[in-house]
Design an enzyme around this catalytic site. Structure first.
Site, PDB file in Angstrom:
ATOM      1  CD  GLU A  79      -3.050  -1.032   0.165  1.00 50.70           C
ATOM      2  OE1 GLU A  79      -3.102  -0.026  -0.565  1.00 50.70           O
ATOM      3  OE2 GLU A  79      -3.837  -1.992   0.047  1.00 50.70           O
ATOM      4  NE  ARG A  83      -3.889   2.704  -0.958  1.00 48.42           N
ATOM      5  CZ  ARG A  83      -5.159   2.560  -0.627  1.00 48.42           C
ATOM      6  NH1 ARG A  83      -5.911   3.597  -0.386  1.00 48.42           N
ATOM      7  NH2 ARG A  83      -5.692   1.351  -0.501  1.00 48.42           N
ATOM      8  CG  ASP A 207      -5.472  -7.671  -7.686  1.00 48.15           C
ATOM      9  OD1 ASP A 207      -4.419  -7.895  -7.083  1.00 48.15           O
ATOM     10  OD2 ASP A 207      -6.391  -6.992  -7.196  1.00 48.15           O
ATOM     11  CD  GLU A 341     -10.634  -2.432  -8.703  1.00 48.65           C
ATOM     12  OE1 GLU A 341     -11.827  -2.189  -8.388  1.00 48.65           O
ATOM     13  OE2 GLU A 341      -9.680  -2.211  -7.927  1.00 48.65           O
ATOM     14  CB  THR A 427      -1.844  -1.346  -9.336  1.00 47.76           C
ATOM     15  OG1 THR A 427      -3.088  -2.064  -9.352  1.00 47.76           O
ATOM     16  CG2 THR A 427      -1.361  -1.182  -7.906  1.00 47.76           C
TER      17      THR A 427
HETATM   18  C1  DMJ Z   1      -6.391   0.067  -5.233  1.00 45.90           C
HETATM   19  O1  DMJ Z   1      -5.658   0.418  -4.109  1.00 45.90           O
HETATM   20  C2  DMJ Z   1      -5.520  -0.567  -6.279  1.00 45.90           C
HETATM   21  O2  DMJ Z   1      -6.173  -0.536  -7.500  1.00 45.90           O
HETATM   22  C3  DMJ Z   1      -5.154  -1.994  -5.953  1.00 45.90           C
HETATM   23  O3  DMJ Z   1      -4.427  -2.597  -6.996  1.00 45.90           O
HETATM   24  C4  DMJ Z   1      -6.401  -2.795  -5.690  1.00 45.90           C
HETATM   25  N1  DMJ Z   1      -7.309  -2.168  -4.780  1.00 45.90           N
HETATM   26  C5  DMJ Z   1      -7.561  -0.760  -4.807  1.00 45.90           C
HETATM   27  C6  DMJ Z   1      -8.810  -0.310  -5.503  1.00 45.90           C
HETATM   28  O4  DMJ Z   1      -9.868  -1.154  -5.496  1.00 45.90           O
END
Ligand code: DMJ
Length: 455
Positions: A79, A83, A207, A341, A427
């Site tokens: 995270e 982020r 994912d 998503e 992501t």
């Molecule tokens: C986000 O923090 C990112 O996209 C992560 O890869 C998956 N979960 C959340 C959003 O749903």
């Protein structure tokens, strides 16, 4: 929508990680250790791209005077990376502000102790204090497999190869290890380097590992052949083992537990429409059409999961068994927490095909967000997408500002805003520049061509 979400965060939760829009206060949570301001870091690039420049300046000033990287506490490496590292890198590359570079290099260095395990596979939790201690337990594929893009850029910016070495070491181990049916299970021991159990998913836990394989290739200016081969081998195994068609004709990605299929697809797995779409051009030329069709089919299924609900927002997970077709069957799967998503896949599919249905579907989502998630002081997730009496969860997730709203903005923008030849999204939807040979000498060159940034 961005301004409304931001203004309320600023008014009620400034400096905290997220806004609680019903109780009008801030949320800190436990994902980021002592780090604060997750919504600010996640919003920097969105504000800048949208031309909300006063708001961007406020965010930048907060980073300058209040972002405290000396704090300790247990944080999720994943995270913090997607982020904070992603958000700061992106802010640097878009604006050229040295402040973001200084901060991201300081933070990057603090993440290195997480890799001090017998295999070099990092553990999920790191103590940001001076010891760099990390917790026990197995490591998660989507966590240790979602570092590559940011770490390559940390090496680019610092001139220190150590970051790239760390992620290349992860890749080497994954390449070497035996994979059941060619699939990558979700849990691995950072001590032995063996899979811990055979659960495979393109949704949560797996994912973004797959996403980062194809994006590593694209971000390397298509030089990283290894990443491309791993991506296509993984996708072939996913197609042979996980991709299913429902009796009603919907294509979905099931989960796999030691060879047994669980006919469930998570909202998180809906990013895969976009991923398969952006990779379609890179595989065997005779399979391009096939991959574009697969991407469109998966995206259609995810849209159905929205369309079959009363609110027109999709549940956290939907099933294809016991008569269900793209609907949640368990109470505990009915919530929607402002996730991006599905909209992310609409954005990529729009850019790839210009089929107007993707903008129509995106607009349906905007209307549903406005109707069901907008509250007096921000946006909130809802507990049940199947009921019109909204029960809000009182949380404006930071990824709503970094991803959901950014992808919506891009869906309705011209194609030359952050074009894929120049930018790859991490992501958390933070754009990172494609690394060209010339950028190696001057990492900031080529990244801030404003004409490529705004349409
Ligand atoms: C986000 O923090 C990112 O996209 C992560 O890869 C998956 N979960 C959340 C959003 O749903």
């Amino acid at each position: 929508m961005m301004k409304f979400a931001w203004d309320n965060y600023k008014q009620y939760a400034w400096g905290k990680n997220e806004l609680r829009p019903l109780t009008k206060n801030g949320h800190i949570g436990n994902m980021f250790g002592g780090l604060r301001g997750a919504s600010i870091i996640d919003s920097l690039d969105t504000l800048y791209i949208m031309g909300l420049l006063d708001e961007y300046e406020d965010a930048k000033e907060w980073v300058r005077s209040d972002l405290d990287l000396t704090s300790n506490g247990e944080a999720s490496l994943f995270e913090v990376n997607i982020r904070y590292v992603g958000g700061l890198l992106s802010a640097y590359y878009l604006t050229g502000e040295e402040l973001f570079k200084t901060k991201v290099l300081e933070l990057g260095a603090k993440l290195l102790p997480a890799f001090n395990t017998p295999t070099g596979i990092p553990r999920g939790v790191i103590n940001l204090g001076s010891w760099g201690w990390a917790s026990a337990g197995s490591s998660i594929l989507a966590e240790f497999g979602t570092l590559h893009l940011e770490f390559v850029h940390l090496s680019e910016l610092s001139g220190d190869p150590v970051y790239t070495e760390k992620v290349m070491n992860i890749r080497k181990l994954l390449n070497k290890i035996e994979k059941p049916q060619g699939l990558y299970p979700n849990f691995l021991s950072p001590v032995s380097g063996n899979w811990v159990q055979h659960h495979v998913s393109i949704g949560g836990l797996g994912d973004s590992f797959y996403e980062y394989l194809i994006k590593s290739y694209l971000m390397s200016d298509k030089m990283d052949e290894d990443a491309k081969n791993m991506y296509y081998n993984a996708l072939e195994a996913i197609e042979s083992n996980l991709v299913q068609k429902s009796p009603g004709g919907l294509t979905y990605m099931a989960e796999w537990r030691g060879g047994i299929l669980d006919h469930k697809m998570g909202h998180l797995a809906c990013f895969s429409g976009g991923m398969i779409g952006i990779g379609a051009d890179e595989g065997a030329p005779d399979k391009r059409r096939h991959y574009l069709d697969l991407a469109a089919e998966v995206t259609r299924t995810c849209h159905e999961s929205y369309d079959r609900s009363a609110t027109k927002l999709g549940p956290e997970a939907f099933r294809f068994d016991s008569g269900a077709e793209a609907t949640a069957t368990r109470l505990s799967d009915r919530y929607y927490i402002l996730r991006p998503e599905v909209i992310e896949s609409y954005m990529y599919m729009w850019r790839l095909t210009h089929d107007p249905k993707y903008r129509e579907w995106g607009w349906e989502a905007v209307e549903a967000l406005e109707r069901h998630c907008r509250v007096e002081s921000g946006f909130s997730g809802i507990r049940d997408v199947y009921t019109l009496t909204d029960s809000h969860d009182n949380m404006q997730q930071s990824f709503f500002l970094s991803e959901t709203l950014k992808y919506l903005y891009l869906l309705f923008s011209d194609d030359d805003l952050l074009p894929p030849e120049d930018w790859v999204f991490n992501t958390e939807a933070h754009p990172l520049p494609v690394v060209r040979r010339s950028c190696l000498q001057d990492p900031s060159a080529g990244a801030q061509d404003k004409s490529k940034l705004s349409a």
